[in-house]
Design a protein around this motif. Structure first.
Motif, PDB file in Angstrom:
ATOM      1  N   ASP A   1      31.434 -23.891 -23.057  1.00 25.69           N
ATOM      2  CA  ASP A   1      30.936 -23.663 -24.415  1.00 25.69           C
ATOM      3  C   ASP A   1      31.701 -22.578 -25.159  1.00 25.69           C
ATOM      4  N   LYS A   2      32.109 -21.529 -24.482  1.00 23.32           N
ATOM      5  CA  LYS A   2      32.734 -20.405 -25.168  1.00 23.32           C
ATOM      6  C   LYS A   2      34.213 -20.617 -25.455  1.00 23.32           C
ATOM      7  N   GLU A   3      34.778 -21.655 -24.913  1.00 23.53           N
ATOM      8  CA  GLU A   3      36.194 -21.926 -25.164  1.00 23.53           C
ATOM      9  C   GLU A   3      36.358 -22.732 -26.451  1.00 23.53           C
TER      10      GLU A   3
ATOM     11  N   GLN B   1      35.126 -21.535 -32.784  1.00 23.66           N
ATOM     12  CA  GLN B   1      33.763 -21.580 -32.281  1.00 23.66           C
ATOM     13  C   GLN B   1      32.894 -22.298 -33.305  1.00 23.66           C
TER      14      GLN B   1
END
Length: 494
Positions: free
Chosen positions: A37-39, A104
Motif C-alpha cells: 500500500d505505501k509504495e 500516493q
C-alpha cells in the motif's frame, strides 16, 4: 473547485472529490500498481478512452521504479505530459483520454499523460465533392489530422491556428486557421468573437458552428461554404479567407464567401480557362433552369397560352388531354414526388438507395404518366430541373435551390409570369442585402476588377495576379515573382 494553500485537509478532500466523481462510471479505473500500500503508484483513467498498447508498453514499465513525478515525467517516452495540482484540469484531461498518476492515493499532485485512443478512419477521397481530375484527398473526423493535411499544402510559419473549446457538455475543439499577413485581422477577430459567444451544450458538427455565426440565420442561402477538400481550403487561405475546423467533423467552414463561389468547382483549375468558363456558366444557367422551369410551366399553361408556339401548343394540349388536374397541382405533385424519391434514396442503405433512385424514379415516373396524373412533357421538364439542381459543387446551395422553387410555383399560380418576376426581384433584393462576415454576398456592387479574374469568369493564371478585394486582404498581390512583398495595389481596388 478551488484549493486553499496550506490547508492539507482541503487538498485531500478535493483530491478524493474528483476520484469519487469519476468513479461513478463503470469504465473508470483507479488502481494501485504495487501490492504494498505505501509504495507508488496510483493510476486513474477511463479504459474506453485510452490506448492499452501505449499504457502497457510506454508507461507501466517505468512505474516500477521509485522516482518522483518530476523525474518520471522525463523518463516516460510520451510526447504530451502535464504536471498539475488543479482538480478541474485533472478531470478534463482524464475525460480526454489522459492517464493520471499519483505517488500516493491522497496526493494532490498528478502527472497527466496523453495515451488517448486515436483510431480514426484513414484519409480517403472526398465523398460529397468528388472530381475527375485533381487531388483526391478529403478530410476526416480528427482535427489534428485535418490541420496536418492543410499544413502539408501550405508549409509556411504564417499559417496560424487558434484553438478553443465550444459546448458546455461536448467541449468540442474548434480551430480557426488563417494566414497572417494576408487575412484581414478584422475578419479573424469577428470569427473568433462569434465562436466564443456561442452558448450551446453540444456541438456535434461544423454545421452547428456555421449556423450559429452566420450574419443572417434566417436566410435560405448559405453564407459560408463547407468543404471536405484540402485543396479548396488551401486555395481559400492563400486568398485571405478564414477556415474553421471542428473536431469530429470532416467538413471545414470557409468564410467569407460570395454567391458566385457556389458555382466554382475545384477541378475548374485542371482545365483550360476557356473550358472552365464554359462549365462555370453552364452551372449558373442550370440554377436558373432548376428554379424557374416548373414555375414557368405553371404560369404559361395557366395564363399565357399565347406565348407558346402553335406547333408546341398542339403537343402540350395532346399531352395534357388526359390529365384531370390543373397545371399547378400537376407540377406540385410531380415536384414533391421527385423530392420524396431523393430523400428516400439518401436515407435508405447505400445499395438499396441506389436501386430506388434509378429504378424507382423511372418506374414511378412512367406509371404516373400512364395513369394520367401528369403529362409526359412536365415529367421531362421536372427531370431536367432536378438534374440542374445538382450541378452546384456546394451541396448546401443545391438544397436551397431544391426548396426555393416551391414558393415560386405558388406565385406563378396566383399571378402568372408577374408572380415569377416578383419572386425573382425579391430574391435579388435579399441577395443584395445579404452579407457573409460583413462582406457583400452577391459581390455585384461595388464592381471590382478582381471579380473578373476568378469569380464571375476565370482568366488565365498569368492574369490572376491579385487576391479578391472583397476579402480586404492585407497582401493584395498573389505573386510577386521575387518572393518579397510589393505592398498594396490600390489602383486596382479603387
Amino acid at each position: 473547485m478551488k484549493l486553499e494553500k496550506g490547508n492539507k485537509g482541503n487538498e485531500i478532500g478535493s483530491n478524493q472529490n474528483w476520484i469519487e466523481r469519476l468513479s461513478k462510471s463503470n469504465d473508470f479505473v483507479h488502481e494501485h500498481t504495487s501490492l504494498i500500500d505505501k509504495e507508488p503508484f496510483w493510476i486513474s483513467y477511463y479504459r474506453t478512452l485510452i490506448s492499452t498498447d501505449i499504457l502497457h508498453q510506454d508507461v507501466l514499465p517505468f512505474l516500477q521504479k521509485q522516482l518522483p513525478l518530476e523525474e518520471l515525467k522525463s523518463k516516460i517516452p510520451v510526447q504530451e505530459i502535464i504536471f498539475t495540482k488543479n482538480p478541474d484540469e485533472i478531470i478534463q484531461k482524464i475525460l480526454n483520454g489522459f492517464l493520471a498518476i499519483q505517488k500516493q492515493q491522497n496526493d494532490q499532485e498528478c502527472l497527466l499523460i496523453n495515451i488517448a485512443n486515436s483510431n480514426f478512419r484513414d484519409v480517403g477521397p472526398p465523398t460529397m465533392e468528388a472530381s475527375a481530375l485533381g487531388p483526391q484527398i478529403g478530410f476526416i473526423e480528427e482535427l489534428d489530422t485535418n490541420i496536418n493535411l492543410i499544413r502539408k499544402r501550405l508549409p509556411v510559419p504564417e499559417l496560424l491556428a487558434e484553438e478553443m473549446k465550444v459546448g458546455e457538455l461536448s467541449k468540442t475543439r474548434v480551430a480557426v486557421l488563417y494566414i497572417d499577413g494576408i487575412a484581414d485581422p478584422e475578419n479573424v477577430n469577428t470569427v473568433i468573437q462569434r465562436i466564443n459567444d456561442i452558448q450551446y451544450d453540444h456541438i456535434q458538427d461544423s454545421s452547428y458552428i456555421s449556423a450559429m455565426i452566420e450574419d443572417n440565420s434566417n436566410s435560405l442561402f448559405p453564407q459560408s461554404i463547407t468543404t471536405e477538400r484540402a485543396d479548396r481550403v488551401a486555395a481559400g487561405l492563400t486568398e485571405g479567407k478564414i477556415i474553421i475546423a471542428v473536431d469530429g467533423s470532416p467538413n471545414l467552414i470557409i468564410l467569407p464567401v460570395t454567391f458566385m463561389e457556389s458555382f466554382i468547382a475545384i477541378e475548374d483549375y485542371s482545365y483550360s480557362w476557356i473550358l472552365s468558363n464554359f462549365f462555370r456558366l453552364l452551372r449558373l444557367a442550370a440554377i436558373f433552369i432548376s428554379t424557374l422551369i416548373s414555375p414557368m410551366y405553371v404560369a404559361i399553361m395557366t395564363y399565357h397560352y399565347e406565348l407558346i408556339p402553335s406547333r408546341l401548343l398542339d403537343t402540350l394540349v395532346a399531352s395534357r388531354s388526359a390529365v384531370p388536374f390543373p397545371p399547378f397541382l400537376e407540377a406540385l405533385f410531380l415536384e414533391l414526388m421527385i423530392e420524396m424519391v431523393k430523400e428516400a434514396g439518401i436515407r435508405l442503405p447505400l445499395k438499396i438507395g441506389q436501386s430506388l433512385g434509378v429504378v424507382g424514379g423511372i418506374v414511378i415516373g412512367q406509371a404516373v404518366v400512364e395513369a394520367g396524373l401528369t403529362s409526359n412533357v412536365l415529367l421531362i421538364l421536372v427531370g431536367l430541373g432536378t438534374l440542374a439542381s445538382y450541378t452546384s459543387p456546394v451541396y448546401k446551395f443545391s438544397n436551397t435551390i431544391r426548396f426555393i422553387k416551391f414558393p415560386i410555383i405558388f406565385f406563378a399560380q396566383w399571378f402568372g409570369l408577374v408572380g415569377v418576376f416578383l419572386c425573382f426581384q425579391f430574391t435579388q433584393i435579399h441577395l443584395l442585402r445579404l452579407t457573409s462576415l460583413g462582406r457583400p454576398y452577391l459581390s455585384q456592387y461595388p464592381v471590382r476588377k478582381t471579380s473578373f479574374q476568378d469569380l464571375w469568369i476565370r482568366t488565365p493564371f498569368s492574369m490572376q495576379k491579385l487576391n479578391p478585394s472583397t476579402l480586404r486582404p492585407q497582401e493584395k498581390r498573389k505573386s510577386t515573382g521575387t518572393g518579397k512583398k510589393m505592398g498594396p495595389v490600390n489602383d486596382f481596388y479603387e
